[in-house]
Motif scaffolding. Structure first.
Motif, PDB file in Angstrom:
ATOM      1  N   PHE A 170      62.170  11.854   5.494  1.00 31.39           N
ATOM      2  CA  PHE A 170      63.482  11.374   5.099  1.00 31.39           C
ATOM      3  C   PHE A 170      63.259  10.208   4.147  1.00 31.39           C
ATOM      4  O   PHE A 170      62.264   9.504   4.244  1.00 31.39           O
TER       5      PHE A 170
ATOM      6  N   GLY B 240      69.631  16.116  10.341  1.00 37.30           N
ATOM      7  CA  GLY B 240      68.560  17.105  10.273  1.00 37.30           C
ATOM      8  C   GLY B 240      67.232  16.534  10.715  1.00 37.30           C
ATOM      9  O   GLY B 240      67.162  15.452  11.298  1.00 37.30           O
ATOM     10  N   LEU B 241      66.187  17.273  10.422  1.00 39.36           N
ATOM     11  CA  LEU B 241      64.835  16.875  10.840  1.00 39.36           C
ATOM     12  C   LEU B 241      63.976  16.376   9.688  1.00 39.36           C
ATOM     13  O   LEU B 241      62.781  16.200   9.852  1.00 39.36           O
ATOM     14  N   GLY B 242      64.555  16.199   8.525  1.00 35.26           N
ATOM     15  CA  GLY B 242      63.763  15.812   7.371  1.00 35.26           C
ATOM     16  C   GLY B 242      63.305  17.042   6.614  1.00 35.26           C
ATOM     17  O   GLY B 242      63.617  18.173   6.974  1.00 35.26           O
TER      18      GLY B 242
ATOM     19  N   TYR C  46      64.048  25.534  14.153  1.00 33.59           N
ATOM     20  CA  TYR C  46      64.328  24.636  13.027  1.00 33.59           C
ATOM     21  C   TYR C  46      63.064  23.880  12.621  1.00 33.59           C
ATOM     22  O   TYR C  46      62.746  23.766  11.431  1.00 33.59           O
ATOM     23  N   ALA C  47      62.320  23.347  13.585  1.00 36.13           N
ATOM     24  CA  ALA C  47      61.158  22.506  13.305  1.00 36.13           C
ATOM     25  C   ALA C  47      59.931  23.299  12.846  1.00 36.13           C
ATOM     26  O   ALA C  47      58.948  22.709  12.407  1.00 36.13           O
TER      27      ALA C  47
ATOM     28  N   GLN D 231      54.403  17.210   8.382  1.00 32.66           N
ATOM     29  CA  GLN D 231      55.372  16.144   8.637  1.00 32.66           C
ATOM     30  C   GLN D 231      56.629  16.376   7.809  1.00 32.66           C
ATOM     31  O   GLN D 231      56.583  16.812   6.668  1.00 32.66           O
ATOM     32  N   ARG D 232      57.762  16.050   8.408  1.00 36.13           N
ATOM     33  CA  ARG D 232      59.045  16.127   7.712  1.00 36.13           C
ATOM     34  C   ARG D 232      59.436  14.716   7.298  1.00 36.13           C
ATOM     35  O   ARG D 232      59.263  13.775   8.054  1.00 36.13           O
TER      36      ARG D 232
ATOM     37  N   ARG E 193      64.567  23.679   6.163  1.00 39.33           N
ATOM     38  CA  ARG E 193      63.964  22.504   5.529  1.00 39.33           C
ATOM     39  C   ARG E 193      62.445  22.461   5.691  1.00 39.33           C
ATOM     40  O   ARG E 193      61.833  21.410   5.605  1.00 39.33           O
TER      41      ARG E 193
END
Length: 181
Positions: free
Chosen positions: A124, A109-111, A51-52, A121-122, A58
């Motif tokens: 929000f 989520g992770l942004g 995911y990351a 960087q993610r 995302r």
């Protein structure tokens, strides 16, 4: 993330607010598709991409670079879409970029990787009122219904109230200045 249905709210509200015929049906459909397109990155789960990761959910597909790429593609295809290339590009950029911006105001989520590839960087938003949508198997659950109600409150109603207000303002200004007594 908001549900796939709610990502279409931005192009639909903008189309509703626009003058009749300004955004063709084909361009509207392209905008709705563009607003949903970044979530094709869920394929990363099947490919076992974390995911990351930049190519995970995302990640790169939720960047402004991705939105710009879709805009350039739209400009290149403007004749079949029956719109000017600049209008198609701006429309598709806004529709595509609305996706990560909506995702950034969800509760989970992770942004979103808005600045990928320049920054991993993610992000929000500081305010995150929209409940994150459950995936397909949990969508028709109590949590899924709560998410849809959250989206109705924080996305659909404000967008269409704003679009309706815009139409009323435009209608009033089209009548011309009123004499004052």
């Amino acid at each position: 993330m908001p549900s796939i249905i709610t990502h279409a709210a931005v192009p639909l509200a903008l189309w509703y607010a626009a003058d009749r015929g300004r955004i063709s049906t084909r361009l509207l459909v392209a905008g709705v598709a563009a607003s949903i397109l970044p979530d094709l990155d869920v394929v990363a789960f099947a490919l076992e991409i974390p995911y990351a990761d930049a190519l995970g959910h995302r990640g790169a597909s939720h960047s402004l670079l991705f939105a710009g790429s879709i805009a350039l593609l739209g400009a290149a295809l403007h004749r079949p879409l029956r719109a000017g290339s600049l209008q198609a590009a701006v429309w598709l950029f806004v529709c595509t970029a609305s996706h990560p911006l909506l995702d950034a105001i969800t509760s989970g989520g992770l942004g979103v990787a808005l600045l990928w590839p320049w920054n991993d960087q993610r992000f929000f938003a500081p305010w995150r009122p929209i409940l994150v949508s459950p995936f397909a198997n949990g969508f028709f659950s109590a949590r899924g219904i709560a998410t849809l109600l959250s989206e109705l409150r924080w996305v659909w109603l404000p967008l269409f109230a704003g679009a309706t207000l815009w139409k009323l303002i435009q209608r009033g200004s089209a009548r011309g200045p009123q004499e004052r007594f």
